[in-house]
Every structure is written in structure tokens, then in C-alpha cells.
Design a protein around this motif. Sequence first.
Motif, PDB file in Angstrom:
ATOM      1  N   VAL A  58       0.852  -1.193   0.000  1.00 16.84           N
ATOM      2  CA  VAL A  58       0.000   0.000   0.000  1.00 16.84           C
ATOM      3  C   VAL A  58       0.887   1.241   0.000  1.00 16.84           C
ATOM      4  CG1 VAL A  58      -1.729   1.326   1.286  1.00 16.84           C
ATOM      5  CG2 VAL A  58      -1.877  -1.181   1.213  1.00 16.84           C
ATOM      6  N   VAL A  59       0.572   2.165  -0.892  1.00 16.53           N
ATOM      7  CA  VAL A  59       1.212   3.479  -0.904  1.00 16.53           C
ATOM      8  C   VAL A  59       0.265   4.424  -0.174  1.00 16.53           C
ATOM      9  CG1 VAL A  59       1.979   5.421  -2.326  1.00 16.53           C
ATOM     10  CG2 VAL A  59       2.403   3.056  -3.087  1.00 16.53           C
ATOM     11  N   LEU A  60       0.744   4.981   0.915  1.00 27.24           N
ATOM     12  CA  LEU A  60      -0.005   6.016   1.634  1.00 27.24           C
ATOM     13  C   LEU A  60       0.698   7.329   1.330  1.00 27.24           C
ATOM     14  CD1 LEU A  60      -0.386   4.440   5.190  1.00 27.24           C
ATOM     15  CD2 LEU A  60      -2.074   4.458   3.340  1.00 27.24           C
ATOM     16  N   VAL A 148       5.601   3.737   1.489  1.00 33.04           N
ATOM     17  CA  VAL A 148       5.263   2.457   0.873  1.00 33.04           C
ATOM     18  C   VAL A 148       5.305   1.446   2.010  1.00 33.04           C
ATOM     19  CG1 VAL A 148       5.912   0.673  -0.786  1.00 33.04           C
ATOM     20  CG2 VAL A 148       6.172   3.089  -1.385  1.00 33.04           C
ATOM     21  N   ILE A 149       4.186   0.751   2.178  1.00 37.87           N
ATOM     22  CA  ILE A 149       4.044  -0.234   3.242  1.00 37.87           C
ATOM     23  C   ILE A 149       3.981  -1.618   2.605  1.00 37.87           C
ATOM     24  CG2 ILE A 149       2.744  -0.899   5.303  1.00 37.87           C
ATOM     25  CD1 ILE A 149       3.553   2.101   5.310  1.00 37.87           C
ATOM     26  N   LEU A 170       9.247   7.857  -6.894  1.00 38.07           N
ATOM     27  CA  LEU A 170       9.925   7.130  -5.829  1.00 38.07           C
ATOM     28  C   LEU A 170       9.056   6.024  -5.231  1.00 38.07           C
ATOM     29  CD1 LEU A 170      11.773  10.112  -4.105  1.00 38.07           C
ATOM     30  CD2 LEU A 170      12.750   8.349  -5.599  1.00 38.07           C
ATOM     31  N   THR A 171       7.772   6.288  -5.058  1.00 40.91           N
ATOM     32  CA  THR A 171       6.914   5.238  -4.505  1.00 40.91           C
ATOM     33  C   THR A 171       6.736   4.098  -5.502  1.00 40.91           C
ATOM     34  OG1 THR A 171       4.898   6.448  -5.145  1.00 40.91           O
ATOM     35  CG2 THR A 171       5.677   6.742  -2.874  1.00 40.91           C
ATOM     36  N   LEU A 172       6.608   4.422  -6.769  1.00 37.73           N
ATOM     37  CA  LEU A 172       6.456   3.377  -7.785  1.00 37.73           C
ATOM     38  C   LEU A 172       7.720   2.509  -7.845  1.00 37.73           C
ATOM     39  CD1 LEU A 172       4.685   2.073  -9.914  1.00 37.73           C
ATOM     40  CD2 LEU A 172       5.531   3.755 -11.561  1.00 37.73           C
ATOM     41  N   ALA A 173       8.886   3.123  -7.781  1.00 39.70           N
ATOM     42  CA  ALA A 173      10.133   2.349  -7.793  1.00 39.70           C
ATOM     43  C   ALA A 173      10.210   1.436  -6.571  1.00 39.70           C
ATOM     44  CB  ALA A 173      11.326   3.299  -7.825  1.00 39.70           C
ATOM     45  N   ALA A 174       9.794   1.931  -5.413  1.00 35.48           N
ATOM     46  CA  ALA A 174       9.826   1.111  -4.191  1.00 35.48           C
ATOM     47  C   ALA A 174       8.856  -0.065  -4.295  1.00 35.48           C
ATOM     48  CB  ALA A 174       9.502   1.965  -2.980  1.00 35.48           C
ATOM     49  N   VAL A 175       7.674   0.187  -4.837  1.00 39.98           N
ATOM     50  CA  VAL A 175       6.688  -0.882  -5.016  1.00 39.98           C
ATOM     51  C   VAL A 175       7.229  -1.943  -5.972  1.00 39.98           C
ATOM     52  CG1 VAL A 175       4.433  -1.414  -6.035  1.00 39.98           C
ATOM     53  CG2 VAL A 175       4.649   0.481  -4.415  1.00 39.98           C
TER      54      VAL A 175
END
Length: 181
Positions: A58-60, A148-149, A170-175
Motif C-alpha cells: 500500500v502506498v499512503l 510504501v508499506i 519514488l513510490t512506484l520504484a519502491a513498489v
Amino acid sequence: MTTRPFLIAAAAAALLAPVPGSAALKQGAKAPEIVTSGALAGKTFSFDLQKALKQGPVVLYFFPKAFTQGCTLEAHAFAEAMPQFKAAGAQVVGLSADDLPTLQKFSTEECRDAFPVAQASAQTIKSYDVAFARDGKDTGLSDRTSYVIAPSGKVVMVHSDLDWRKHVELTLAAVKSLGKP
């Protein structure tokens, strides 16, 4: 002599400028529970982080205020990237201190019905350490911080910056680095 009023105005503007917070939740921390209401495509829904994590990461992303320039541009960017987040098995949820009617309208007009936005209570803002302060005083708003959780409930990425432009990337890369569940 004409530069003095300019310097005074510039100094005043610098003192009043928002300063980005630094998220206390660090990579590896357990994400605090969130149970709240929000809107998707203008319709209300309930959000429970623990239930959402059973479906994947989950991206918060916390944002200060719906319909402000930066928050609108950030919502558009997340909406455009939703096919990539979904392909990676992730959900995206925007969180702010806005009221539910505002979030219903924002979810349709700016989030383009692509992802939900939900209410961040004062307790949620505090537990995620995303309180937006001005002149050292809490404004009741959140700052712009993305988490990112992982499905385990652990924070795998934190990005706190009032400039919205890197949050989606950055969140997309982490996911993607987590691999599809």
C-alpha cells in the motif's frame, strides 16, 4: 532605499514559508493502524490499512489540502500512474485532514476516479509524524509525505518533501522493488 522594503518582505516571506517535516517513521518501522473513511469516484468507502495489506503493498501519500496547486498536480500524477501501480500489485491511498465532502469532490475531479482519498485524523497525522507546522505551530494539516508499506506492515520507503514531483516516481520504484505479491 527601495531595496529595504523588498528585503523586509523577503525576510518575512522566508519566515512564513512552510518547512517540510521529517517523517519519524523510518524504513523498517511498523506502520501504525489506520481505519478511516474516504472517497473513491465520489462515493464514500471505509479504509482499513491492515485489510488492504492482505491484498499487497500500500502506498499512503499524505497531502496538505485538496484543491491546492501542489496537491492537485500530485493527484493528477498518481492518477496517471495508477495502471503501473496496479500492475505491480499495489494500492494507492491519498490522506489529508480535509472533510469527507471535499474528498468526495477531489476524488472525482482531481484523482480522476483512479484511486481513493481518505480522511487523516489528528491521531493518524501524529502517529505517522506528518504534522504540517508553520512558525512552529501545528496547522492541523499534514505535510507531503509518502510511505510504501509492505504486506508485512513494515515501512519500506519514506519520502517527505513539499515538492510533489518525486513522490510518484519514488513510490512506484519502491513498489516495483518488492516484486508482485
